[in-house]
Design an enzyme around this catalytic site. Structure first.
Site, PDB file in Angstrom:
ATOM      1  N   LYS A   1      16.208  -8.169  -1.567  1.00 13.96           N
ATOM      2  CA  LYS A   1      15.244  -8.451  -2.124  1.00 13.96           C
ATOM      3  C   LYS A   1      15.721  -7.994  -3.830  1.00 13.96           C
ATOM      4  O   LYS A   1      16.155  -7.104  -4.139  1.00 13.96           O
ATOM      5  CB  LYS A   1      13.976  -7.594  -1.938  1.00 13.96           C
ATOM      6  CG  LYS A   1      12.648  -7.752  -2.896  1.00 13.96           C
ATOM      7  CD  LYS A   1      11.685  -6.934  -2.077  1.00 13.96           C
ATOM      8  CE  LYS A   1      10.346  -7.347  -2.738  1.00 13.96           C
ATOM      9  NZ  LYS A   1      10.430  -6.226  -4.162  1.00 13.96           N
TER      10      LYS A   1
ATOM     11  N   TYR B   1      16.311   1.251  -0.155  1.00 11.49           N
ATOM     12  CA  TYR B   1      17.094   1.290  -1.304  1.00 11.49           C
ATOM     13  C   TYR B   1      18.298   1.904  -1.060  1.00 11.49           C
ATOM     14  O   TYR B   1      18.299   2.934  -0.145  1.00 11.49           O
ATOM     15  CB  TYR B   1      16.131   2.141  -2.514  1.00 11.49           C
ATOM     16  CG  TYR B   1      14.863   1.491  -2.851  1.00 11.49           C
ATOM     17  CD1 TYR B   1      15.042   0.581  -4.085  1.00 11.49           C
ATOM     18  CD2 TYR B   1      13.726   2.078  -2.525  1.00 11.49           C
ATOM     19  CE1 TYR B   1      13.896   0.075  -4.373  1.00 11.49           C
ATOM     20  CE2 TYR B   1      12.480   1.665  -3.018  1.00 11.49           C
ATOM     21  CZ  TYR B   1      12.711   0.774  -4.036  1.00 11.49           C
ATOM     22  OH  TYR B   1      11.345   0.077  -4.619  1.00 11.49           O
TER      23      TYR B   1
ATOM     24  N   THR C   1      16.495  -3.566  -1.260  1.00 11.98           N
ATOM     25  CA  THR C   1      15.998  -4.106  -2.540  1.00 11.98           C
ATOM     26  C   THR C   1      17.218  -3.569  -3.443  1.00 11.98           C
ATOM     27  O   THR C   1      17.724  -2.594  -3.572  1.00 11.98           O
ATOM     28  CB  THR C   1      14.749  -3.297  -2.967  1.00 11.98           C
ATOM     29  OG1 THR C   1      13.499  -3.721  -2.120  1.00 11.98           O
ATOM     30  CG2 THR C   1      14.292  -3.212  -4.505  1.00 11.98           C
TER      31      THR C   1
ATOM     32  N   HIS D   1      10.711  -7.662  -8.935  1.00 14.60           N
ATOM     33  CA  HIS D   1      10.022  -6.353  -8.483  1.00 14.60           C
ATOM     34  C   HIS D   1       8.476  -6.240  -9.124  1.00 14.60           C
ATOM     35  O   HIS D   1       8.111  -5.204  -9.602  1.00 14.60           O
ATOM     36  CB  HIS D   1      10.744  -5.164  -9.217  1.00 14.60           C
ATOM     37  CG  HIS D   1      10.612  -3.763  -8.254  1.00 14.60           C
ATOM     38  ND1 HIS D   1      11.659  -3.755  -7.271  1.00 14.60           N
ATOM     39  CD2 HIS D   1       9.673  -2.967  -8.152  1.00 14.60           C
ATOM     40  CE1 HIS D   1      11.627  -2.371  -6.747  1.00 14.60           C
ATOM     41  NE2 HIS D   1      10.234  -2.109  -7.220  1.00 14.60           N
TER      42      HIS D   1
ATOM     43  N   SER E   1       7.849   0.318   2.901  1.00 15.26           N
ATOM     44  CA  SER E   1       8.625   0.657   1.851  1.00 15.26           C
ATOM     45  C   SER E   1       9.313   1.926   2.129  1.00 15.26           C
ATOM     46  O   SER E   1       8.687   2.879   2.933  1.00 15.26           O
ATOM     47  CB  SER E   1       7.766   0.879   0.811  1.00 15.26           C
ATOM     48  OG  SER E   1       8.666   1.551  -0.489  1.00 15.26           O
TER      49      SER E   1
END
Length: 403
Positions: A276, A160, A186, A300, A136
């Site tokens: 995602k 992100y 994401t 999420h 992540s």
């Protein structure tokens, strides 16, 4: 009339076989866990409340998460009999590369907060198991250190879109140089969801030492000892932060992101691109038309919009709209190998698991993550055999009926 006699020692001896004594307390805890729910119970006992709740919780009333788990719990399997299942093959492929199992490790933030071994432990288990691991953006181990910990693992990097685009470009460059295979973008976090458990617990990075926190520390001395005596928390994507998680997300992430930003991502990343956070059929079509390689149907983990669509319910409609060739992954609510099998049968190319392995990590570090994988693997294999399905490719929608 029943005639009775005293049993002979030779008759009793086979019945009195004591279980071997396990001296390792971690191994003893993990051996007693037969399901992911068992690992969750151990994790809850061993982890401070605010940290456990950050992992376990969801947004607002947590309706999205309950609905997702309820959908898996209430579906019905439809087994076929008289099929040879003497050899179960769980192998499949993600993004054109082989995987030993039809699931991968999802990206999770702040992983070393949950247990000090953190992302390195998860990546090593992924390497041993032969499945992908996604680091992540909000991970607590650097891109390079995760790559060094598991050099042979299939590693993906989750991104992100930041307000500071140069920071995102730097992350993509570092991930590519460190050998990460795919980028997982994401798109469902324009702002932070209202995670009420975190707000009530005052959860922040680093932990705030309130009276309640100190009292909780007394109940979890091993967790605090590990946190304080191992390397300081560092992040995959930023140097430091002093505030709540919601404040961090709102400060970093760009709410102006649109479809046009995919062109910017593509200009910086030349490998496979996964989107995602897809929650409608129209958005699934749109991003594939824009040239992405795969999508993840995801709300999420219920941590953003409460009452969001349940990915498993959305899956058959998306698969019908896209056809059989598009790569469609799924997450949210997956707590067993049977859940994985059901999702694949209904059209998922693969499944991402997140909380399941985090419960294992909190319960016993790297060994706990491995235990979670072992549990899921055994459940996948057993469910396939009982369905009469010898290979992952043989799973079909007729094997599952949604309520």
């Amino acid at each position: 009339m029943t005639q009775r006699q005293l049993p002979k020692w030779s008759e009793l001896k086979p019945l009195l076989r004591p279980k071997p004594l396990q001296l390792d307390p971690t191994r003893r805890r993990l051996d007693s866990a037969l399901t992911i729910a068992d690992l969750r119970a151990v994790a809850k006992r061993r982890t401070p409340r605010s940290v456990f709740d950050y992992t376990d919780g969801a947004a607002e009333g947590e309706i999205s998460l309950r609905r997702a788990r309820g959908t898996f719990a209430n579906l019905e399997f439809r087994p076929a009999i008289l099929h040879d299942v003497s050899a179960i093959d769980t192998t499949t492929s993600f993004l054109g590369q082989p995987s030993a199992l039809p699931f991968s490790f999802a990206p999770t933030g702040f992983t070393r907060m949950m247990q000090h071994e953190g992302e390195r432990a998860v990546a090593r288990v992924a390497q041993r198991t032969g499945i992908p691991y996604t680091l992540s953006t909000m991970g607590t181990t650097s891109i390079e250190d995760v790559a060094a910990a598991a050099p042979q693992a299939r590693k993906w990097f989750q991104l992100y879109v930041w307000r500071d685009r140069s920071a995102g470009e730097d992350l993509m460059r570092r991930a590519r140089q460190a050998g990460y295979e795919a980028l997982v973008l994401t798109v469902d976090v324009p702002v932070a969801g209202a995670r009420l458990r975190d707000a009530r617990n005052g959860f922040s990075i680093p932990p705030a030492l309130t009276v309640r926190t100190v009292a909780d520390a007394a109940m979890h001395p091993a967790w605090w000892l590990n946190l304080l005596t191992t390397e300081p928390l560092t992040f995959a994507s930023l140097s430091s932060w002093d505030g709540t998680i919601a404040e961090l997300l709102d400060a970093l992430f760009d709410p102006t992101m649109t479809l046009a930003d995919l062109e910017w991502v593509r200009s910086q990343w030349d490998g496979p691109l996964v989107i995602k956070g897809i929650q409608t059929v129209d958005d699934a079509r749109t991003v594939f038309d824009a040239g992405v390689d795969a999508i993840v149907l995801s709300n999420h983990g219920g941590r953003q919009l409460d009452r969001a669509p349940v990915p498993l319910r959305l899956l058959p409609e998306v698969r019908e709209a896209l056809g059989p060739d598009k790569e469609v992954m799924l997450d949210t609510g997956v707590m067993s190998g049977a859940d994985v099998v059901a999702a694949v049968a209904l059209g998922a190319s693969s499944v991402m698991v997140g909380r399941a392995y985090l419960y294992g990590l909190m319960a016993g570090g790297e060994a706990g993550v491995q235990r979670a994988v072992d549990i899921l693997t055994a459940e996948v294999r057993r469910t396939m055999a009982l369905l009469g399905v010898p290979t992952v490719a043989d799973l079909r929608p007729h094997h599952v009926r949604l309520p």
